[in-house]
Write a protein that holds these residues in place. Structure first.
Motif, PDB file in Angstrom:
ATOM      1  N   VAL A 133     108.768  21.255  21.964  1.00 51.86           N
ATOM      2  CA  VAL A 133     109.404  20.942  20.692  1.00 51.86           C
ATOM      3  C   VAL A 133     109.303  19.446  20.448  1.00 51.86           C
ATOM      4  CG1 VAL A 133     111.591  20.809  19.421  1.00 51.86           C
ATOM      5  CG2 VAL A 133     110.988  22.898  20.645  1.00 51.86           C
ATOM      6  N   LEU A 134     108.780  19.082  19.279  1.00 50.07           N
ATOM      7  CA  LEU A 134     108.744  17.694  18.825  1.00 50.07           C
ATOM      8  C   LEU A 134     109.657  17.631  17.615  1.00 50.07           C
ATOM      9  CD1 LEU A 134     107.368  14.957  19.343  1.00 50.07           C
ATOM     10  CD2 LEU A 134     105.571  15.667  17.768  1.00 50.07           C
ATOM     11  N   ARG A 169     120.500  27.802  20.298  1.00 51.20           N
ATOM     12  CA  ARG A 169     121.236  29.062  20.463  1.00 51.20           C
ATOM     13  C   ARG A 169     120.535  30.236  19.802  1.00 51.20           C
ATOM     14  NH1 ARG A 169     127.389  26.729  19.326  1.00 51.20           N
ATOM     15  NH2 ARG A 169     127.553  25.552  21.286  1.00 51.20           N
ATOM     16  N   GLN A 170     119.816  29.954  18.719  1.00 48.71           N
ATOM     17  CA  GLN A 170     119.084  31.015  18.016  1.00 48.71           C
ATOM     18  C   GLN A 170     117.672  30.525  17.713  1.00 48.71           C
ATOM     19  OE1 GLN A 170     121.284  32.940  14.784  1.00 48.71           O
ATOM     20  NE2 GLN A 170     123.172  32.008  15.538  1.00 48.71           N
ATOM     21  N   PRO A 171     116.859  30.380  18.727  1.00 49.70           N
ATOM     22  CA  PRO A 171     115.506  29.860  18.511  1.00 49.70           C
ATOM     23  C   PRO A 171     114.655  30.853  17.727  1.00 49.70           C
ATOM     24  CG  PRO A 171     115.756  30.654  20.756  1.00 49.70           C
ATOM     25  CD  PRO A 171     117.121  30.699  20.142  1.00 49.70           C
ATOM     26  N   PRO A 172     113.547  30.397  17.150  1.00 45.40           N
ATOM     27  CA  PRO A 172     112.645  31.318  16.449  1.00 45.40           C
ATOM     28  C   PRO A 172     112.259  32.485  17.342  1.00 45.40           C
ATOM     29  CG  PRO A 172     111.994  29.055  16.059  1.00 45.40           C
ATOM     30  CD  PRO A 172     113.068  29.005  17.090  1.00 45.40           C
ATOM     31  N   ALA A 173     112.071  33.636  16.724  1.00 46.56           N
ATOM     32  CA  ALA A 173     111.833  34.868  17.486  1.00 46.56           C
ATOM     33  C   ALA A 173     110.615  34.753  18.389  1.00 46.56           C
ATOM     34  CB  ALA A 173     111.678  36.048  16.531  1.00 46.56           C
ATOM     35  N   ASP A 174     109.552  34.080  17.919  1.00 45.41           N
ATOM     36  CA  ASP A 174     108.345  34.032  18.732  1.00 45.41           C
ATOM     37  C   ASP A 174     108.438  33.012  19.858  1.00 45.41           C
ATOM     38  OD1 ASP A 174     108.313  31.865  17.080  1.00 45.41           O
ATOM     39  OD2 ASP A 174     106.196  32.005  16.543  1.00 45.41           O
ATOM     40  N   VAL A 185     114.947  28.975  24.761  1.00 41.63           N
ATOM     41  CA  VAL A 185     114.602  27.555  24.866  1.00 41.63           C
ATOM     42  C   VAL A 185     114.473  27.130  26.330  1.00 41.63           C
ATOM     43  CG1 VAL A 185     115.616  26.897  22.663  1.00 41.63           C
ATOM     44  CG2 VAL A 185     117.033  26.865  24.726  1.00 41.63           C
ATOM     45  N   GLU A 186     115.047  27.886  27.228  1.00 42.43           N
ATOM     46  CA  GLU A 186     114.927  27.545  28.650  1.00 42.43           C
ATOM     47  C   GLU A 186     113.483  27.630  29.120  1.00 42.43           C
ATOM     48  OE1 GLU A 186     117.563  30.049  30.784  1.00 42.43           O
ATOM     49  OE2 GLU A 186     119.373  29.198  29.892  1.00 42.43           O
ATOM     50  N   VAL A 225     108.694  23.695  27.890  1.00 42.21           N
ATOM     51  CA  VAL A 225     108.273  22.676  28.851  1.00 42.21           C
ATOM     52  C   VAL A 225     109.123  21.423  28.661  1.00 42.21           C
ATOM     53  CG1 VAL A 225     106.382  21.156  29.552  1.00 42.21           C
ATOM     54  CG2 VAL A 225     105.924  23.544  28.989  1.00 42.21           C
ATOM     55  N   ALA A 226     109.317  21.015  27.400  1.00 38.71           N
ATOM     56  CA  ALA A 226     110.081  19.802  27.127  1.00 38.71           C
ATOM     57  C   ALA A 226     110.399  19.723  25.651  1.00 38.71           C
ATOM     58  CB  ALA A 226     109.309  18.555  27.559  1.00 38.71           C
ATOM     59  N   MET A 227     111.353  18.847  25.323  1.00 43.63           N
ATOM     60  CA  MET A 227     111.664  18.504  23.939  1.00 43.63           C
ATOM     61  C   MET A 227     111.567  16.988  23.810  1.00 43.63           C
ATOM     62  SD  MET A 227     114.141  17.188  21.691  1.00 43.63           S
ATOM     63  CE  MET A 227     114.532  17.416  19.956  1.00 43.63           C
TER      64      MET A 227
END
Length: 910
Positions: free
Chosen positions: A600-601, A675-680, A684-685, A688-690
Motif C-alpha cells: 500500500v502506497l 478493518r475492511q480492506p478491498p475484497a481482492d 491487511v496482515e 508486505v508493507a505500507m
C-alpha cells in the motif's frame, strides 16, 4: 594602478540564433581571450568582468561601458583595467547600494605572479587557491582595502543591493562553505554546513534569498575523494546543482536534480525565477547553455542554443537586458567573450517534468475553491474525484467498493441535547456545573455514589483505588488528574491521568456511570488554582467508552467524597456523521509474476476546512488549504503512480494506491481500510508493507525523515540505497506509530514507513499554502516512493515485522502549563537517540531569550529527562509561567545548559 586593455576589432556579433526568443539585439562587447563573469553597475551603464588577455598572464578585472543595443556599425567600447595586474583575480562586483566601490578577489598579496595551474592529472578540476582574499576599491582600482585576511580561499563574493552586505565562499572552516559579512568585512557568519562545495552565491533583488551552486558528495568513496582533492586545493565541478535559501542560510532547498554541471545562477528581477548555465541535455560535457528554472524547481526552460559555452547570465538592474559570456562568434578556438542582449519577458516554454506535474496537483488541491478539504465540504468530495480522475488517466485500475471509492461514516459533531441532566441528592445541577465528556455513552443511570479516589488500579505502583469497593451498578466518583505525590514517573502520570483510562477502569469494575470531579488533592504547601475549565466537547475518534461519563465542578463535587450520596445522571448526546471516502486504485501484479504480497502506497487528502478546534490559527475562518498537509503527499502519490505505470514490467505483487480521507479526524480513513480492506486484497496482515507520505512538501537541506525504521529489520538495508538513488539524504528511525495513516497498519502487524519533511510555522494554519513548497523536492520524494513500492512488491519474502509498545496517551495535566516557544521537529534527532530536535525557535519566546536555537536537541528540562516529544509536552504541562528552569541541549556534539523562564502556554507549539 590602472591600465587599458588592448584594442578590440570593430565589429558586432550577429543577432539571436534560432530558438533564443528571450534574447534580442545580441551585442558582443569583447573580442579575443577569455572573458566572463560580467556584472552590471547599479546604473546599468557599465559591466565589470574578468579577462585573461595579453599582456596579463592570468585573469584580471576590467570595466567596460555598455553601448546602445541594436545599433550596427558602432565600434565596441574599450575595457579599462581596475585590478593591479598582478596575481590572479576573480568574481568582480559593483558594491551596492550606490555602486561607488568595486569588489573582487585576488591572489596578488600571496604572490605577484600567477598561481600555478591546477593538476589536471586528476581529471577536470578547478583550483582553490588559499591566497585569494576579497578587496574593496574605487571603480578605477585605487585605494584598495582588504576585507578578508585569512589563510584560506576567500572568493566568489557578491553584494546585496539593499544593505551592501557580502556573501562569499571560504575554506576557513575546512570546507567550501558560504559566509556573509558586512560591507566593511565585519560580522562574518557561516551560512552552510553540509560537506561539499557551496559557491557562486547571489542575492535576490530584495535580498530576502540567496541562490548558489553546490555539490553534495555521498558518504563513502565520493566524499573521501572530495575531501582528498580539497586538501590539495582542488575541486571537481562535474556535478553541481542549484540551491536556494533565506538570506541567513535557513530554509535551504535544492531546486535542481540534474546531476550535471550547473552553476552561475542569477535571479530574475521578479525573485521567483533563476537563470543559470548547465550542460544538462547536451551531448558533450563541454556544451553549456543558459537555462531558467523557478525557485520551486519548476518550469525548466532552455534560453540559449549556440554551440559551445553560454553562461554567467546577469540581469541589468532594471531587468531589461541580460549580460552573459559565450563562445559564439569566436575569432579563434577557445575564445569566450562578453555579450549583452535585450531581454524579452514572456511565459516560459518548457516540457513539463515531475516537479511541474507535482506542483500542478498541489495547486489544484490547495486552491481556495477546495474549501480546505474539510469533512463535509464539496471541496473534499471534488478533491476525491479529482484524484480518481488523475489515477484513471494514468491507467491505474479502480479498487474501491464503489469503483474508485471506499465510503465510510465520519463523526463530525457531538451535541448535548435537551433532557441531559445531573441530579445529586435530589438537587438538579445547573448546566455550567457539569459537562458530559465526548466519549460518554448516552443513557440514564440512577444509583449510589461510590468515591474511588483517583480511579487508579496499578499493581506495580501498589495503588488500587477500588480495593474493598463494590461498585457494580453504582455511580463511581473519582478525582481528576493523579495524586501530587506517589506517581513520579512521567509515563505513569500520563497513563493514569488519562480520562478515558479512568472511564475504562470504572467500566472494568462494573460501574454503571462515572463522575469525575475537577478537584485534585493539593501537595504539601501547594495552593489550589482557581476553578479549572472543563475539557472541550469535541469528537473523540476512539468512539464512546461504554458508559455515561460527566465531569463536575469543584464547588459541587467537593462534598461528595464523604458517603451517603445518590446521583441521577441522564445523558442525551447526538453524534452527527458525514460520509467520507477513500480513493483506492491498484496496479496489478505483472503477468506471471508473484511477490510475497501486496503493498500500500498512501497519503491523506483531507484537511481542516475553514479551521475549527484543530486550527493553530484559532481566529481565522479562511480556508486552511493544507498545501503541505497533505496536498503534497497526494501529489507525490500521483507522481509515484505515474512512474510505476511507466515501468516496462508490472510489479511482482499488487500495489494499492490509496488517498485516505478523515486523517485529521483521527486516522479514520486508514483505520477503515485496515478493518475492511478491498475484497481482492483480503487481510491487511498479508501486506508486505505500507508506505505513507504525509507533509512531504517542505524538503529542506535535501534531508528527508523516513519514520518507521524500527518496524522491520530490513529497512536499514533497503531504504538508504533507494534514498541515494533518488538523490535524497534520509534519516531512518522510529517505530511505526505516529499521528498519521501508517499507524493503523502498524497496529495491524504491517511494516510501515512514513516519509516526512518536517514541521514548520504554518502547520495547521491558514498560511500553509502552495507558494511555500519545494516542488523539486516533492518530485524526488515521489521517485523514492515509487522505488520503494516497486522493490517491496517484487520481494519474494515478507519483511520481518518488529513490534513496539503502543505510545502512551498524552494524559490530563494538573495545570494549564507553560510554554517555551519552540517548534519541535517530529522527525526526531538526526541518527535517532533521545531528545527533541528543535526545528525552530519563535522570536521573543522564552526559548529565544534563553539562548536555544534551531538545530538544538533538547535532552533535559527542569531537571527531568526529555526522551521524546511526549516527555517534552508533559513537562511543559507541569510547569508554570514565570518559573525558571535549566534547559540542556546538545548543539554540534556539545552539551550546553541554558537558564530559561517559562512563558504562558498557548495553542501553537511547545
Amino acid at each position: 594602478m590602472s591600465a587599458e586593455a588592448p584594442p578590440a576589432p570593430a565589429s558586432v556579433a550577429p543577432g539571436s540564433l534560432g530558438g533564443e526568443s528571450h534574447l534580442a539585439n545580441i551585442t558582443q562587447l569583447t573580442f579575443g581571450g577569455e572573458n566572463a563573469e560580467a556584472y552590471w553597475s547599479p546604473d546599468g551603464e557599465e559591466l565589470i568582468f574578468q579577462s585573461s588577455r595579453p599582456p596579463y598572464e592570468c585573469d584580471q578585472i576590467f570595466r567596460i561601458a555598455v553601448p546602445e543595443l541594436g545599433v550596427g556599425g558602432v565600434a565596441p567600447p574599450e575595457a579599462t583595467l581596475v585590478s593591479t595586474g598582478e596575481g590572479r583575480t576573480t568574481c568582480a562586483y559593483f558594491a551596492y547600494p550606490d555602486g561607488e566601490r568595486i569588489l573582487y578577489s585576488s591572489t596578488d598579496l600571496g604572490d605577484a605572479a600567477c598561481p600555478p595551474p591546477p593538476d589536471r592529472s586528476r581529471g577536470y578540476v578547478w583550483p582553490i587557491y588559499d591566497t585569494y582574499d576579497i578587496f574593496l576599491a574605487w571603480p578605477d582600482g585605487s585605494e584598495r582595502v582588504r576585507l578578508t585576511d585569512h589563510p584560506a580561499y576567500d572568493a566568489e563574493a557578491t553584494v546585496c543591493p539593499v544593505d551592501g552586505s557580502i556573501v562569499f565562499t571560504s575554506t576557513r572552516d575546512g570546507d567550501l562553505d558560504l559566509y556573509r559579512m558586512d560591507f566593511d568585512g565585519k560580522n562574518v557568519q557561516r551560512l552552510t554546513h553540509a560537506p561539499g562545495y557551496d559557491g557562486g552565491a547571489f542575492f535576490s533583488p530584495d535580498c530576502s534569498q540567496i541562490v548558489w551552486r553546490a555539490s553534495r558528495p555521498q558518504e563513502g568513496n565520493e566524499l573521501d575523494e572530495y575531501r582528498d582533492l580539497l586538501e590539495k586545493g582542488l575541486v571537481r565541478p562535474g556535478r553541481l546543482d542549484l540551491w536556494v535559501a533565506d538570506a541567513d542560510g535557513e530554509n535551504a532547498r535544492r531546486i535542481t536534480y540534474l546531476e550535471t554541471g550547473s552553476f552561475a545562477p542569477y535571479f530574475h528581477p521578479d525573485g521567483d525565477r533563476v537563470l543559470f548555465s548547465t550542460n544538462y541535455g547536451s551531448e558533450s560535457p563541454r556544451e553549456f547553455e543558459i537555462w531558467a528554472v523557478d525557485v520551486q524547481g519548476t518550469r525548466l526552460e532552455r534560453i540559449t542554443r549556440s554551440p559551445g559555452f553560454d553562461g554567467f547570465p546577469m540581469f541589468s538592474p532594471d531587468g531589461r537586458r541580460l549580460a552573459f559570456a559565450s563562445n559564439r562568434n569566436q575569432g579563434a578556438p577557445g575564445e569566450t567573450n562578453v555579450f549583452v542582449a535585450d531581454w524579452r519577458d514572456f511565459e516560459p516554454v518548457f516540457e513539463p517534468r515531475a516537479a511541474d506535474r507535482w506542483l500542478d496537483d498541489v495547486s489544484w488541491l490547495a486552491d481556495d475553491e477546495r474549501e480546505g478539504r474539510g469533512i463535509g465540504t464539496q471541496g473534499l468530495e471534488a478533491s476525491g474525484r479529482y484524484i480518481a480522475g488523475r489515477l484513471a488517466s494514468l491507467g491505474v485500475q479502480p479498487a474501491g467498493e464503489d469503483g474508485w471509492f471506499q465510503p465510510f461514516e465520519v463523526e463530525v459533531e457531538v451535541a448535548v441535547e435537551e433532557g441531559t441532566s445531573l441530579i445529586l441528592n435530589g438537587v438538579s445541577l445547573a448546566d455550567d456545573a457539569f459537562r458530559p465528556l465526548p466519549f460518554a455513552t448516552s443513557g440514564s443511570v440512577t444509583g449510589e455514589v461510590i468515591a474511588a479516589g483517583y480511579g487508579i488500579t496499578a499493581e506495580d505502583l501498589a495503588i488500587d483505588d477500588y480495593a474493598g469497593l463494590d461498585v457494580a451498578g453504582k455511580v463511581v466518583l473519582v478525582r481528576r488528574f493523579v495524586p501530587a505525590e506517589g506517581i513520579e514517573n512521567d509515563a505513569d502520570q500520563r497513563r493514569y491521568s488519562d480520562l478515558r483510562y479512568k472511564a475504562w477502569n470504572a467500566r472494568e469494575h462494573g460501574a454503571a456511570a462515572l463522575l469525575i470531579v475537577d478537584l485534585p488533592e493539593p501537595a504539601d504547601g501547594e495552593e489550589m488554582p482557581e476553578e479549572a475549565s472543563f475539557p472541550v466537547l469535541r469528537v473523540d475518534s476512539k468512539g464512546d467508552a461504554g458508559l455515561p461519563v460527566a465531569m463536575i465542578s469543584r464547588a459541587v463535587g467537593a462534598g461528595l467524597f464523604s458517603g451517603g450520596h445518590r446521583a441521577q445522571l441522564e445523558l442525551r448526546l447526538t453524534r452527527r456523521t458525514e460520509e467520507a471516502f477513500n480513493v483506492v486504485g491498484k496496479i496489478p501484479a505483472g503477468e506471471g509474476r508473484s511477490g510475497a504480497g501486496a503493498v500500500v502506497l498512501g497519503a491523506h487528502y483531507d484537511h481542516l476546512g475553514f479551521g475549527g478546534s484543530s486550527s493553530l490559527s484559532p481566529d481565522s475562518s479562511e480556508p486552511h488549504n493544507g498545501a503541505d498537509d497533505n496536498a503534497s503527499g497526494v501529489a507525490s502519490l500521483l507522481e509515484a503512480a505515474r512512474q510505476l505505470m511507466e515501468r516496462p514490467e508490472g510489479p511482482g505483487g499488487d500495489i494499492y494506491l490509496v488517498a485516505f480521507s478523515a486523517e485529521e479526524s483521527g486516522l479514520l480513513g486508514s483505520t477503515h481500510f485496515t478493518r475492511q480492506p478491498p475484497a481482492d486484497l483480503g487481510s491487511v496482515e498479508d501486506l508486505v508493507a505500507m508506505v505513507n507520505m504525509d507533509m512531504v512538501g517542505r524538503l529542506r537541506n535535501n534531508l528527508l525523515a523516513v519514520l518507521g525504521g524500527e518496524s522491520a529489520a530490513e529497512w536499514g538495508e533497503l531504504v538508504p540505497a533507494l534514498c541515494a538513488e533518488a538523490l535524497l539524504e534520509c534519516t531512518l528511525g522510529g517505530d511505526g506509530y505516529g499521528p498519521s495513516d501508517q499507524t493503523p497498519f502498524y497496529a495491524a502487524g504491517v511494516p510501515v514507513l512514513h516519509l516526512f519533511t518536517g514541521t514548520h510555522n504554518d502547520y495547521h494554519k491558514d498560511t500553509d499554502d502552495t507558494p511555500l513548497l519545494n516542488a523539486a523536492g516533492g518530485a524526488q520524494i515521489a521517485s523514492l516512493a515509487a522505488g520503494l513500492a516497486a522493490q517491496l512488491a517484487d520481494r519474494t519474502e515478507p519483511l520481518s515485522y518488529q513490534q513496539r509498545p503502543r505510545p502512551l496517551p498524552a494524559g490530563d495535566s494538573r495545570s494549564s502549563g507553560a510554554s517555551l516557544g519552540t517548534i519541535p521537529d517530529y522527525a526526531g534527532p538526526p541518527g535517532g537517540g533521545p531528545g527533541v530536535l528543535l526545528a525552530g525557535v519563535r522570536p521573543g519566546s522564552a526559548a529565544d531569550r534563553g539562548g536555544l536555537q534551531r538545530g538544538d536537541v533538547l535532552v533535559s528540562l527542569g531537571g527531568r529527562a526529555v526522551a521524546d516529544i511526549y516527555d517534552f509536552v508533559y513537562i511543559l504541562r507541569d510547569a508554570k509561567p514565570g518559573e525558571t528552569a535549566t534547559a540542556v541541549v546538545v548543539r554540534e556534539g556539545e552539551r550546553l545548559e541554558f537558564e530559561i523562564t517559562y512563558g504562558r502556554s498557548g495553542r501553537m507549539t511547545p
